[in-house]
Write a protein that holds these residues in place. Structure first.
Motif, PDB file in Angstrom:
ATOM      1  N   SER A  70       0.776  -1.370   0.022  1.00  0.00           N
ATOM      2  CA  SER A  70       0.133  -0.013   0.056  1.00  0.00           C
ATOM      3  C   SER A  70       1.023   1.294   0.216  1.00  0.00           C
ATOM      4  N   CYS A 109      -6.414   2.713   1.059  1.00  0.00           N
ATOM      5  CA  CYS A 109      -6.201   1.400   0.868  1.00  0.00           C
ATOM      6  C   CYS A 109      -6.647   0.628   2.099  1.00  0.00           C
ATOM      7  N   LYS A 110      -7.447  -0.555   1.723  1.00  0.00           N
ATOM      8  CA  LYS A 110      -8.306  -1.241   2.576  1.00  0.00           C
ATOM      9  C   LYS A 110      -7.992  -3.005   2.103  1.00  0.00           C
TER      10      LYS A 110
END
Length: 155
Positions: A88, A117-118
């Motif tokens: 990320s 981001c996840k």
């Protein structure tokens, strides 16, 4: 060769991610290896780029504001959160502050203000929006009609 601004963005995104992650398969339209009932075993490290036109707004006769949503879905063999944290940061560094691409032979640059981001279902999703103004090149206007001579007969 790209025929639309969206195709230009797609080609530049694929090239950018393939350059950063050469060992990964990079897809944009569909992941053909997952269309079978049984996924193929070599599809472990991949990046799927979902490029979605999110809006167009007329500014004036010559300009349009456009928004394009991009979701980079990244899957690694390890499915490790530690690996996803590293990736990320790499994706953020890759895209921000400016995403550069070529459109119709012209160099373009779009500021990317943020990348979110996840991790969902063991896949890292890096999402961001490209917002930019597009100039529409109008063809030159046709010449005005010349004076028309008319004659009217009285009734």
């Amino acid at each position: 060769m790209a025929t639309t601004i969206y195709q230009s963005i797609k080609l530049a995104m694929v090239s950018l991610f393939k350059g950063k992650y050469p060992a990964y398969d990079v897809f944009c339209e569909e992941i053909t290896k997952t269309q079978n009932d049984e996924p193929e075993p070599d599809l472990e490290d991949y990046i799927f780029l979902d490029i979605i036109p999110a809006g167009s707004a007329t500014v004036d006769a010559e300009h349009t504001d456009r928004r394009v949503l991009v979701d980079a879905s990244i899957h690694t063999r390890s499915e490790s959160n530690a690996d996803y944290l590293t990736i990320s940061q790499e994706v953020d560094d890759l895209l921000r502050p400016v995403f550069r691409f070529e459109d119709g032979g012209e160099a373009r640059a779009i500021t990317v203000p943020d990348v979110a981001c996840k991790v969902v279902d063991r896949v890292l999703h890096c999402t961001f929006t490209l917002a930019f103004r597009d100039s529409i090149q109008e063809p030159p206007p046709l010449p005005y009609m010349e004076t028309l001579d008319t004659s009217v007969k009285p009734i």
